[in-house]
Design a protein around this motif. Structure first.
Motif, PDB file in Angstrom:
ATOM      1  N   ASN A 254       2.751  -1.820  -9.345  1.00 28.44           N
ATOM      2  CA  ASN A 254       3.017  -2.812  -8.300  1.00 28.44           C
ATOM      3  C   ASN A 254       1.776  -3.045  -7.454  1.00 28.44           C
ATOM      4  O   ASN A 254       1.123  -2.088  -7.007  1.00 28.44           O
ATOM      5  CB  ASN A 254       4.159  -2.339  -7.402  1.00 28.44           C
ATOM      6  N   LEU A 255       1.459  -4.316  -7.211  1.00 28.51           N
ATOM      7  CA  LEU A 255       0.316  -4.669  -6.387  1.00 28.51           C
ATOM      8  C   LEU A 255       0.639  -4.457  -4.911  1.00 28.51           C
ATOM      9  O   LEU A 255       1.679  -4.902  -4.424  1.00 28.51           O
ATOM     10  CB  LEU A 255      -0.063  -6.123  -6.620  1.00 28.51           C
ATOM     11  N   LEU A 256      -0.248  -3.769  -4.203  1.00 32.49           N
ATOM     12  CA  LEU A 256      -0.104  -3.620  -2.760  1.00 32.49           C
ATOM     13  C   LEU A 256      -0.703  -4.864  -2.098  1.00 32.49           C
ATOM     14  O   LEU A 256      -1.900  -5.134  -2.256  1.00 32.49           O
ATOM     15  CB  LEU A 256      -0.843  -2.385  -2.238  1.00 32.49           C
ATOM     16  N   THR A 257       0.097  -5.623  -1.407  1.00 33.73           N
ATOM     17  CA  THR A 257      -0.414  -6.779  -0.686  1.00 33.73           C
ATOM     18  C   THR A 257      -1.148  -6.291   0.565  1.00 33.73           C
ATOM     19  O   THR A 257      -0.992  -5.139   0.982  1.00 33.73           O
ATOM     20  CB  THR A 257       0.727  -7.722  -0.297  1.00 33.73           C
ATOM     21  N   PRO A 258      -1.947  -7.151   1.196  1.00 30.93           N
ATOM     22  CA  PRO A 258      -2.665  -6.722   2.400  1.00 30.93           C
ATOM     23  C   PRO A 258      -1.773  -6.160   3.496  1.00 30.93           C
ATOM     24  O   PRO A 258      -2.180  -5.260   4.231  1.00 30.93           O
ATOM     25  CB  PRO A 258      -3.377  -8.008   2.851  1.00 30.93           C
ATOM     26  N   LYS A 259      -0.527  -6.652   3.605  1.00 34.85           N
ATOM     27  CA  LYS A 259       0.366  -6.154   4.656  1.00 34.85           C
ATOM     28  C   LYS A 259       0.749  -4.691   4.445  1.00 34.85           C
ATOM     29  O   LYS A 259       1.216  -4.025   5.373  1.00 34.85           O
ATOM     30  CB  LYS A 259       1.637  -7.009   4.731  1.00 34.85           C
ATOM     31  N   THR A 260       0.512  -4.191   3.233  1.00 35.32           N
ATOM     32  CA  THR A 260       0.753  -2.772   2.937  1.00 35.32           C
ATOM     33  C   THR A 260      -0.548  -1.985   2.869  1.00 35.32           C
ATOM     34  O   THR A 260      -0.670  -0.901   3.450  1.00 35.32           O
ATOM     35  CB  THR A 260       1.515  -2.621   1.610  1.00 35.32           C
ATOM     36  N   MET A 261      -1.536  -2.536   2.167  1.00 38.96           N
ATOM     37  CA  MET A 261      -2.782  -1.790   1.971  1.00 38.96           C
ATOM     38  C   MET A 261      -3.510  -1.523   3.284  1.00 38.96           C
ATOM     39  O   MET A 261      -3.998  -0.411   3.519  1.00 38.96           O
ATOM     40  CB  MET A 261      -3.704  -2.550   1.020  1.00 38.96           C
ATOM     41  N   ILE A 262      -3.587  -2.523   4.148  1.00 31.82           N
ATOM     42  CA  ILE A 262      -4.342  -2.357   5.403  1.00 31.82           C
ATOM     43  C   ILE A 262      -3.688  -1.305   6.306  1.00 31.82           C
ATOM     44  O   ILE A 262      -4.379  -0.412   6.824  1.00 31.82           O
ATOM     45  CB  ILE A 262      -4.511  -3.692   6.129  1.00 31.82           C
TER      46      ILE A 262
END
Length: 464
Positions: A254-262
């Motif tokens: 699953n790709l981590l979107t910026p709202k999760t990665m940051i």
């Protein structure tokens, strides 16, 4: 003579519609004229990415600038934008640099990015001066340049930011996808050097990038997602075309979107590395970043959209991290620009230090700050319509949207409506393209889609 207009990320054009030797030579001549007048005979660094003819264009730019009296040094190998920017920032004799890249754009685009003496992109004032200074045709003068290794010191420097022994002892398996871009070989190599088991895909030189766009988002990350699962890797790391942005894939693909990665990266910096300081984020970023900052007890300052808007705030020595909606990460103590390779190393260190699957860290984050459903939609217009919409937007002030009355209304950068339940939507016209960007965020996808559809309808009805 083609019209050259610089946007927030430099100048880009298709190879069949303006990106050619004449345009690159005109830009190089104009910028060299400005730098030679400001600081005669200074050093200028030049880099290039993996795109078709990028090396030839970089050589041409170096020759043109050298003919104006500058001392020009061309990277002796493919060079990520962060490596060029960091090298400029550490060179006391450098007045700036020029990077041949179109970053995340498709393979049929080329581009030029200008970097200032601190490694950050050129300001709007500088770009306006350049556009007024460029000659109407390509100059004939050519000078001599030297080549230089910009990579070894840069890679050594970013490795010094992380605990190499910790990472080595974690025995992590990592999938790396440079998307045929300028990060090819570099991230995989340094991760192997510190003990990771690395598989790299989408490496080597391909004029058409084998059909993918070097943009670390869906659907272009599909191969990395599938490869991370099939190889049983602990995580996947995806770099954009010039390696200034990173996306992360968890072990489940699953790709981590910026709202999760940051927010995860913020947690690592504050909780694990005991860093403290301010976070800068553009107003188009997910509210998850603001909530995480509050949870961690660190201040957050919002700026208008565009990474260039963040630079003015970075002179504050207290800034720990700066970010924008696309997930670009800047650590100002490194240098004032995004760096996808450094962000990748920090995320690997985070995984090693926590010794938990990335998916589990995601779940823990959501329990701590709640769920945020974030989305963006772009609406293209013709040039006449977008000009009219830009003039109309400051006066747009709906009393309600999707049956909800806004708690606050801001026209600081387009139109942003925030509602009492924490959801919001934003409408803004692109500064560089005939396009309106619409953002929406809510606690679930149903509410977010209601806001998105209502905002789209508002744009279409207002632009008729």
């Amino acid at each position: 003579m083609s019209i050259i207009r610089f946007g927030t990320r430099g100048w880009r054009a298709r190879y069949d519609d303006g990106f050619n030797e004449e345009s690159v030579a005109r830009i190089a001549d104009g910028v060299a004229t400005i730098w030679q007048e400001a600081k005669p005979h200074s050093r200028v660094l030049v880099g290039d990415d993996t795109r078709f003819a990028s090396r030839e264009m970089a050589m041409l730019a170096a020759e043109v600038m050298a003919a104006k009296g500058l001392r020009v040094y061309l990277s002796d190998r493919i060079c990520p934008t962060p490596a060029l920017g960091w090298s400029i920032s550490k060179d006391p004799d450098a007045v700036g640099g020029l990077m041949i890249t179109a970053s995340e754009a498709p393979a049929d685009y080329g581009g030029v990015l200008l970097l200032m003496r601190d490694g950050s992109p050129a300001t709007r004032i500088f770009k306006d001066e350049l556009e007024a200074t460029m000659p109407p045709s390509a100059p004939e003068g050519r000078g001599s340049y030297e080549t230089i290794n910009l990579m070894d010191d840069y890679l050594c420097h970013i490795l010094s930011y992380v605990d190499k022994d910790l990472i080595c002892n974690a025995h992590l398996k990592v999938m790396v996808d440079p998307m045929y871009g300028a990060g090819e070989g570099y991230l995989a190599r340094i991760l192997r050097d510190i003990g990771c088991d690395v598989t790299e895909i989408h490496g080597g030189l391909h004029d058409d990038f084998a059909g993918i766009h070097p943009d670390p988002m869906e659907p272009w990350v599909d191969d990395c997602e599938a490869g991370t699962v099939s190889s049983k890797a602990d995580m996947g790391l995806v770099l954009d075309g010039d390696a200034d942005r990173l996306s992360v894939v968890d072990e489940k693909g699953n790709l981590l979107t910026p709202k999760t990665m940051i927010p995860l990266l913020m947690d690592h910096l504050v909780t694990d590395r005991k860093r403290n300081g301010k976070v800068l984020a553009t107003i188009s970023c997910s509210s998850a970043i603001k909530t995480q900052a509050k949870r961690l007890g660190i201040p957050l300052t919002e700026t208008l959209v565009g990474f260039n808007r963040l630079y003015a705030e970075m002179w504050d020595a207290q800034v720990m991290l700066a970010t924008e909606e696309y997930g670009g990460v800047c650590i100002p103590s490194h240098f004032p620009e995004r760096d996808g390779l450094l962000a990748a190393l920090l995320m690997v260190e985070y995984r090693a230090m926590r010794d938990e699957p990335i998916s589990q860290l995601e779940e823990e984050l959501e329990r701590a700050i709640g769920h945020y459903d974030y989305g963006r939609r772009d609406i293209r217009m013709d040039y006449g319509s977008i000009d009219s919409f830009r003039l109309m937007l400051p006066g747009l002030n709906p009393s309600s949207l999707a049956g909800k009355k806004p708690k606050s209304v801001s026209h600081g950068d387009g139109l942003k409506l925030t509602f009492s339940d924490g959801s919001w939507t934003m409408i803004r016209a692109s500064e560089t393209e005939p396009m309106v960007r619409i953002y929406a965020e809510a606690s679930n996808s149903v509410e977010r889609m209601k806001l998105m559809k209502a905002a789209i309808q508002l744009v279409r009805s207002s632009s008729l």
